[in-house]
Write an enzyme that holds these catalytic residues in place. Structure first.
Site, PDB file in Angstrom:
ATOM      1  N   ASN A 131      -4.827   7.358   4.282  1.00 46.84           N
ATOM      2  CA  ASN A 131      -4.602   6.576   5.665  1.00 46.84           C
ATOM      3  C   ASN A 131      -3.127   7.070   5.854  1.00 46.84           C
ATOM      4  O   ASN A 131      -2.190   6.647   5.041  1.00 46.84           O
ATOM      5  CB  ASN A 131      -4.807   5.300   5.633  1.00 46.84           C
ATOM      6  CG  ASN A 131      -4.787   4.512   6.838  1.00 46.84           C
ATOM      7  OD1 ASN A 131      -5.434   4.597   7.773  1.00 46.84           O
ATOM      8  ND2 ASN A 131      -3.565   3.932   6.899  1.00 46.84           N
ATOM      9  N   GLU A 132      -2.846   7.539   6.953  1.00 50.73           N
ATOM     10  CA  GLU A 132      -1.533   7.695   7.552  1.00 50.73           C
ATOM     11  C   GLU A 132      -0.543   8.366   6.329  1.00 50.73           C
ATOM     12  O   GLU A 132       0.384   7.754   5.900  1.00 50.73           O
ATOM     13  CB  GLU A 132      -0.920   6.286   7.899  1.00 50.73           C
ATOM     14  CG  GLU A 132      -1.646   5.690   9.215  1.00 50.73           C
ATOM     15  CD  GLU A 132      -0.856   4.729   9.828  1.00 50.73           C
ATOM     16  OE1 GLU A 132      -1.035   4.702  11.284  1.00 50.73           O
ATOM     17  OE2 GLU A 132      -0.328   3.988   9.321  1.00 50.73           O
ATOM     18  N   GLU A 183      -1.425  -8.264   7.334  1.00 53.57           N
ATOM     19  CA  GLU A 183      -1.665  -8.112   8.528  1.00 53.57           C
ATOM     20  C   GLU A 183      -2.408  -8.940   9.511  1.00 53.57           C
ATOM     21  O   GLU A 183      -2.939  -8.527  10.476  1.00 53.57           O
ATOM     22  CB  GLU A 183      -2.462  -6.560   8.663  1.00 53.57           C
ATOM     23  CG  GLU A 183      -1.577  -5.461   8.413  1.00 53.57           C
ATOM     24  CD  GLU A 183      -2.401  -4.097   8.543  1.00 53.57           C
ATOM     25  OE1 GLU A 183      -3.724  -4.163   8.682  1.00 53.57           O
ATOM     26  OE2 GLU A 183      -1.667  -3.062   8.457  1.00 53.57           O
ATOM     27  N   ARG A 190       0.878  -1.116   0.006  1.00 55.89           N
ATOM     28  CA  ARG A 190      -0.018  -0.099   0.034  1.00 55.89           C
ATOM     29  C   ARG A 190       0.980   1.122   0.011  1.00 55.89           C
ATOM     30  O   ARG A 190       2.089   1.123   0.285  1.00 55.89           O
ATOM     31  CB  ARG A 190      -0.979   0.026   1.286  1.00 55.89           C
ATOM     32  CG  ARG A 190      -0.320   0.024   2.672  1.00 55.89           C
ATOM     33  CD  ARG A 190      -1.316   0.414   3.763  1.00 55.89           C
ATOM     34  NE  ARG A 190      -0.380   0.053   4.889  1.00 55.89           N
ATOM     35  CZ  ARG A 190      -1.015   0.163   6.284  1.00 55.89           C
ATOM     36  NH1 ARG A 190      -2.422   0.274   6.321  1.00 55.89           N
ATOM     37  NH2 ARG A 190      -0.244   0.094   7.166  1.00 55.89           N
ATOM     38  N   GLU A 247      -6.471   4.963  15.628  1.00 53.39           N
ATOM     39  CA  GLU A 247      -6.166   3.528  15.944  1.00 53.39           C
ATOM     40  C   GLU A 247      -5.484   3.402  17.170  1.00 53.39           C
ATOM     41  O   GLU A 247      -4.412   3.822  17.554  1.00 53.39           O
ATOM     42  CB  GLU A 247      -5.184   3.123  14.594  1.00 53.39           C
ATOM     43  CG  GLU A 247      -6.052   3.184  13.496  1.00 53.39           C
ATOM     44  CD  GLU A 247      -5.232   2.711  12.247  1.00 53.39           C
ATOM     45  OE1 GLU A 247      -4.293   2.036  12.551  1.00 53.39           O
ATOM     46  OE2 GLU A 247      -5.376   3.212  11.093  1.00 53.39           O
TER      47      GLU A 247
END
Ligand code: GAL
Length: 684
Positions: A152-153, A368, A114, A318
């Site tokens: 995301n992040e 993950e 990703r 998170e």
């Protein structure tokens, strides 16, 4: 003055990250029911699900999340929707390989992981804008949706970008910044080693060089450029989402990552900032220097302090709920009973008003599959779920605490130029990283709540004056504006502590031809005769400060007072400069400057905290053992004292005055025993 954050949670609450696309639809209803029963009131979804909405280029279908939101709407569960740009679909990267980020040697990162895209590809910008518009226009009106997470992040996985689009955009960035090649050549000192540029097309993002020793001024500008690109990409998305948000909905993203001016991103693109907190990461760091101090997971308090500087009333998107690990890297133990709550409370104690756990259930597939969620693969109720439920009950009880201010006794001063300069510059890094960490550890050991204050272009003296003392350990890069701000703070009553090598560089990262501490020399009433690293053969070099021998760290500068009122507080006791000044004090206006020639160790910082009356600021009220952290949040006249026990053993806290247990409402005084990993909250 920075603008205030435009969204705050009204009550403390609990959420969870959920991936409806990863589970059989038959599980959705039951999952939501069990979440609700556990006290979870909000879920984050969608941030990796581009293909669910645009499975084929240009063909949009909304059924999947429509079906999911219909199930959500049967409950009162709220939803934070993610924009899906962190994981471009296979059709996209296959058809438009120019969207891929590259390694420094130019090899593209491929589909399969990703964040393999770059921010500057015009194609990726266009396709991202289109998918964000599709997501926002269709889902934002849904009544269950209350907020949006951009991407995301941002800058996670890598904060380095070396694609051709990046080089093209870097040239534009530099042209805007410098106007001419002459200016750029001067700023980058390209006369050194014959690096002079004669055409803009000769300039690239840093490329492979021997020892990776690329021109330091170029690298500094490159990091500024990466940050600028990331912020623009985020803002491009939030501008679109904002057009579709209902009143009161918020836009956020989850951090905190490098090569990124998080403050600017917050101010230009977000309503509130969220953080991803995984304190057990510390256990994956084999060479963690803090291991012996039992400060492993406690180090996350330093990150949370940093987050609070970006956004005082933040959320956790998170929050760790299980063991961490990918199938390719990282092995960490599961949180022990009580630790899940400890870490979640650590976030709240530091200012989080919303805590969302990662993730509802551990994934049965993919990279993950060992990054554990609340539930395990077997989907049965377990001890982690019971802890989440108990934590949610506690937060519900404390819900009115939302918006309470963290109360710090002093601040550590930072800025992005120095953060980024220290990345490539090993001399800078060694001092800065170590001193910042030692200041944090000393503050922990002295139970002195601290803040981090970033100097930004918008920063005004009033923001500095919120703290009686500022530690500004090694601002190598010092501009006229920053020096004037620090001086003004002192003149108006602040106490400024600076360390070795302050003022050595200008904004380009070049060294200035002036006596140190450069632009602050007028304020400190000192100059630096000379400076040196303390080599292994030198042993520990100390200074004598009122009869105490204190380690002066890895770098020493010999100070020379230049003003009659500059007082020498301590002198070196070793190396070839024994007897020379190591620490001076100068009163200036209503305040004072302490000029320390060394870098900071925890013992030295503890001595500073003692001498500046900052040690144990709540010592009249409570005494804590070393294994416990103290955080203070204040709302109106009420102060909440969070006592967090990071140890696996019981710890005794002594209350010297009657306080109230903020959760039970009972009066408490005298010795209170905290169980392993327990958190107690007292109020005055
Ligand atoms: C975070 C990320 C999540 C998940 C988690 C575990 O960094 O935002 O999507 O990947 O780590 O690796």
């Amino acid at each position: 003055m920075r603008k205030q954050q435009s969204f705050q949670w009204e009550a403390l609450s609990v959420g969870v990250c959920y991936y409806p696309e990863q589970w059989d639809e038959s599980l959705w209803r039951d999952d939501l029911r069990r979440m609700w029963a556990a006290g979870i009131r909000c879920i984050r979804i969608g941030e990796f699900a581009w293909s669910k909405v645009e499975p084929v280029e240009g063909q949009f279908t909304y059924d999947f999340f429509d079906r999911f939101l219909a199930v959500v709407a049967e409950t009162e569960m709220k939803v934070i929707f993610g924009t899906p740009t962190a994981t471009p679909p296979a059709w996209l990267t296959e058809r438009y390989p120019e969207v891929l980020n590259c390694r420094q040697d130019g090899v593209p990162y491929r589909h399969g992981m990703r964040r393999h895209y770059n921010y500057n590809s015009p194609v990726y910008q266009r396709l991202s804008a289109r998918i964000v518009e599709a997501f926002a226009s269709h889902y934002a009106p849904h009544p269950s949706v209350v907020g949006w997470q951009i991407d995301n992040e941002i800058n996670c996985e890598t904060g380095d970008f070396y694609s051709e689009s990046d080089t093209a955009a870097f040239r534009v960035f530099l042209r805007e910044k410098y106007g001419s090649l002459d200016e750029l050549n001067r700023a980058w000192g390209t006369v050194f080693w014959n690096q002079t540029y004669t055409e803009w097309e000769e300039i690239y993002v840093p490329r492979t060089t021997i020892h990776n020793s690329t021109n330091p001024h170029q690298v500094l500008d490159y990091i500024r450029f990466v940050s600028d690109s990331a912020v623009r990409f985020c803002k491009m998305q939030s501008d679109i989402v904002r057009r579709y948000c209902k009143p009161g909905d918020f836009i956020t993203t989850n951090g905190l990552f490098g090569h990124l001016d998080n403050h600017r991103m917050m101010d230009e693109a977000l309503d509130v900032y969220t953080y991803d907190s995984y304190p057990n990461f510390a256990f994956c760091m084999k060479e963690d220097p803090l291991h012996a101090d039992n400060l492993n997971d406690r180090r996350w308090s330093q990150h949370l302090t940093e987050v609070r500087s970006v956004c005082p009333h933040f959320g956790i998107m998170e929050q760790q709920s299980g063991a961490l690990g990918w199938n390719t890297r990282m092995e960490s133990p599961a949180p022990k009973p009580g630790q899940l709550t400890l870490w979640a409370m650590q976030s709240v104690a530091h200012g989080a008003d919303y805590v969302s756990f990662f993730r509802w259930r551990t994934s049965v597939m993919g990279t993950e599959m060992y990054w554990h969620g609340i539930l395990d693969y077997d989907n049965r109720d377990n001890r982690k779920l019971r802890e989440v439920q108990a934590f949610a009950d506690r937060l519900h009880n404390l819900r009115e605490l939302a918006g309470a201010e963290y109360e710090a006794a002093f601040a550590l001063v930072k800025d992005y130029d120095n953060d980024w300069d220290a990345e490539l510059d090993a001399w800078h890094r060694r001092l800065t990283w170590q001193s910042e960490e030692e200041i944090f550890i000393a503050a922990q050991l002295a139970h002195t709540p601290m803040d981090i204050l970033y100097l930004l272009d918008s920063t005004e003296t009033a923001e500095l004056l919120r703290y009686p003392v500022l530690f500004c350990p090694h601002s190598l890069i010092l501009t006229e504006e920053r020096a004037a701000l620090l001086r003004d703070y002192v003149e108006q009553g602040g106490t400024l502590v600076i360390g070795a090598r302050t003022g050595q560089k200008d904004g380009t990262g070049q060294c200035v031809m002036a006596p140190m501490p450069g632009l602050l020399a007028g304020a400190t009433g000192t100059t630096v005769a000379e400076g040196t690293f303390v080599g292994p053969a030198d042993g520990t070099v100390c200074m004598d400060w009122d009869g105490r021998e204190l380690d002066t760290g890895v770098y020493n500068e010999v100070l020379t007072p230049t003003e009659p009122e500059t007082r020498v507080l301590a002198r070196y006791t070793g190396n070839y400069y024994a007897g020379e000044p190591a620490l001076t004090e100068r009163r200036l206006g209503k305040g004072k400057v302490l000029h320390f020639g060394g870098s900071f160790t925890r013992e030295t910082v503890l001595a500073f905290l003692n001498s500046l009356n900052l040690s144990e600021p709540w010592g009249d009220l409570l005494t804590l053992p070393a294994d416990c952290e103290l955080c203070v949040r204040r709302k109106g006249e009420t102060r909440l004292f969070f006592v967090l026990n990071y140890a696996a053993t019981p710890q005794t806290v002594t209350l010297h005055a009657p306080l109230t247990d903020a959760e039970t409402g009972e009066g408490v005084e005298g010795d209170v025993v905290l169980k392993p990993y327990e958190v107690k909250i007292f109020r005055n």
